[in-house]
Design a protein around this motif. Structure first.
Motif, mmCIF file in Angstrom:
data_model
loop_
_atom_site.group_PDB
_atom_site.id
_atom_site.type_symbol
_atom_site.label_atom_id
_atom_site.label_comp_id
_atom_site.label_asym_id
_atom_site.label_seq_id
_atom_site.Cartn_x
_atom_site.Cartn_y
_atom_site.Cartn_z
ATOM 1 N N SER A 23 0.827 -1.191 0.000
ATOM 2 C CA SER A 23 0.000 0.000 0.000
ATOM 3 C C SER A 23 0.863 1.243 0.000
ATOM 4 O O SER A 23 1.977 1.239 0.494
ATOM 5 C CB SER A 23 -0.900 -0.008 1.225
ATOM 6 N N ARG A 24 0.339 2.278 -0.544
ATOM 7 C CA ARG A 24 1.019 3.563 -0.488
ATOM 8 C C ARG A 24 0.555 4.358 0.719
ATOM 9 O O ARG A 24 1.052 5.433 0.982
ATOM 10 C CB ARG A 24 0.747 4.356 -1.760
ATOM 11 N N THR A 25 -0.397 3.827 1.475
ATOM 12 C CA THR A 25 -0.980 4.546 2.604
ATOM 13 C C THR A 25 -0.520 3.912 3.912
ATOM 14 O O THR A 25 -0.939 2.804 4.250
ATOM 15 C CB THR A 25 -2.518 4.527 2.510
ATOM 16 N N GLN A 26 0.336 4.614 4.641
ATOM 17 C CA GLN A 26 0.904 4.069 5.867
ATOM 18 C C GLN A 26 -0.172 3.718 6.892
ATOM 19 O O GLN A 26 -0.091 2.691 7.563
ATOM 20 C CB GLN A 26 1.913 5.054 6.465
ATOM 21 N N SER A 27 -1.221 4.540 7.013
ATOM 22 C CA SER A 27 -2.264 4.277 8.008
ATOM 23 C C SER A 27 -2.993 2.961 7.725
ATOM 24 O O SER A 27 -3.323 2.218 8.661
ATOM 25 C CB SER A 27 -3.255 5.434 8.078
ATOM 26 N N LYS A 28 -3.223 2.648 6.457
ATOM 27 C CA LYS A 28 -3.862 1.373 6.110
ATOM 28 C C LYS A 28 -2.948 0.205 6.453
ATOM 29 O O LYS A 28 -3.390 -0.817 6.984
ATOM 30 C CB LYS A 28 -4.218 1.339 4.624
ATOM 31 N N LEU A 29 -1.669 0.356 6.158
ATOM 32 C CA LEU A 29 -0.707 -0.695 6.492
ATOM 33 C C LEU A 29 -0.635 -0.910 7.996
ATOM 34 O O LEU A 29 -0.607 -2.049 8.471
ATOM 35 C CB LEU A 29 0.680 -0.331 5.963
ATOM 36 N N ASP A 30 -0.603 0.183 8.738
ATOM 37 C CA ASP A 30 -0.514 0.086 10.197
ATOM 38 C C ASP A 30 -1.737 -0.608 10.790
ATOM 39 O O ASP A 30 -1.613 -1.402 11.733
ATOM 40 C CB ASP A 30 -0.337 1.473 10.817
ATOM 41 N N ALA A 31 -2.915 -0.337 10.239
ATOM 42 C CA ALA A 31 -4.135 -0.982 10.727
ATOM 43 C C ALA A 31 -4.093 -2.487 10.504
ATOM 44 O O ALA A 31 -4.429 -3.274 11.398
ATOM 45 C CB ALA A 31 -5.357 -0.369 10.051
ATOM 46 N N VAL A 32 -3.661 -2.906 9.317
ATOM 47 C CA VAL A 32 -3.561 -4.343 9.024
ATOM 48 C C VAL A 32 -2.466 -4.985 9.868
ATOM 49 O O VAL A 32 -2.632 -6.094 10.385
ATOM 50 C CB VAL A 32 -3.316 -4.582 7.519
ATOM 51 N N ALA A 33 -1.351 -4.291 10.034
ATOM 52 C CA ALA A 33 -0.254 -4.825 10.852
ATOM 53 C C ALA A 33 -0.714 -5.054 12.290
ATOM 54 O O ALA A 33 -0.390 -6.075 12.896
ATOM 55 C CB ALA A 33 0.933 -3.874 10.823
ATOM 56 N N LYS A 34 -1.474 -4.113 12.833
ATOM 57 C CA LYS A 34 -1.981 -4.260 14.203
ATOM 58 C C LYS A 34 -2.931 -5.448 14.298
ATOM 59 O O LYS A 34 -2.870 -6.236 15.244
ATOM 60 C CB LYS A 34 -2.684 -2.990 14.656
ATOM 61 N N GLU A 35 -3.783 -5.590 13.299
ATOM 62 C CA GLU A 35 -4.725 -6.712 13.282
ATOM 63 C C GLU A 35 -3.979 -8.046 13.261
ATOM 64 O O GLU A 35 -4.305 -8.977 14.013
ATOM 65 C CB GLU A 35 -5.634 -6.582 12.065
ATOM 66 N N VAL A 36 -2.961 -8.161 12.418
ATOM 67 C CA VAL A 36 -2.173 -9.396 12.322
ATOM 68 C C VAL A 36 -1.406 -9.639 13.621
ATOM 69 O O VAL A 36 -1.383 -10.759 14.143
ATOM 70 C CB VAL A 36 -1.210 -9.337 11.114
ATOM 71 N N SER A 37 -0.790 -8.587 14.165
ATOM 72 C CA SER A 37 -0.030 -8.724 15.411
ATOM 73 C C SER A 37 -0.923 -9.181 16.556
ATOM 74 O O SER A 37 -0.548 -10.068 17.331
ATOM 75 C CB SER A 37 0.616 -7.387 15.792
ATOM 76 N N ASP A 38 -2.080 -8.567 16.677
ATOM 77 C CA ASP A 38 -3.003 -8.919 17.762
ATOM 78 C C ASP A 38 -3.546 -10.339 17.626
ATOM 79 O O ASP A 38 -3.631 -11.080 18.595
ATOM 80 C CB ASP A 38 -4.172 -7.930 17.807
ATOM 81 N N LYS A 39 -3.886 -10.716 16.413
ATOM 82 C CA LYS A 39 -4.491 -12.023 16.184
ATOM 83 C C LYS A 39 -3.497 -13.168 16.325
ATOM 84 O O LYS A 39 -3.815 -14.218 16.875
ATOM 85 C CB LYS A 39 -5.139 -12.062 14.805
#
Length: 88
Positions: free
Chosen positions: A1-17
């Motif tokens: 993604s070119r959008t850091q906020s979208k990447l960060d949201a997915v990264a948090k979801e993966v990290s938490d899960k």
């Protein structure tokens, strides 16, 4: 993604899960110049090990059309982005 906020949201979801460490880097591969390449290389060199690399790069043309209707510049852009990004 070119959008850091979208990447960060997915990264948090993966990290938490999955209870794993994630890192993100927003890069526009349509402008993958020497500075962007150095940035990617620098970030990768900081890692002790890499388990999974997700490269989510790709594009198409803005509306449906036949391939033969594209001009050479559009075709070259599609090839560069969709293929080069996989081989670097």
């Amino acid at each position: 993604s070119r959008t850091q906020s979208k990447l960060d949201a997915v990264a948090k979801e993966v990290s938490d899960k999955y209870n794993v460490e994630t890192k993100t880097l927003a890069i526009d591969f349509s402008k993958f110049d020497e500075a962007a390449q150095k940035r990617v290389k620098s970030e990768l060199e900081k890692l002790d090990k890499l388990g999974i690399l997700v490269n989510n790069v790709g594009m198409s043309y803005p509306f449906p059309m036949y391939f033969h209707e594209l001009d050479d510049e559009d075709v070259q852009g599609l090839l560069d982005l969709n293929m080069y990004s996989l081989t670097i």
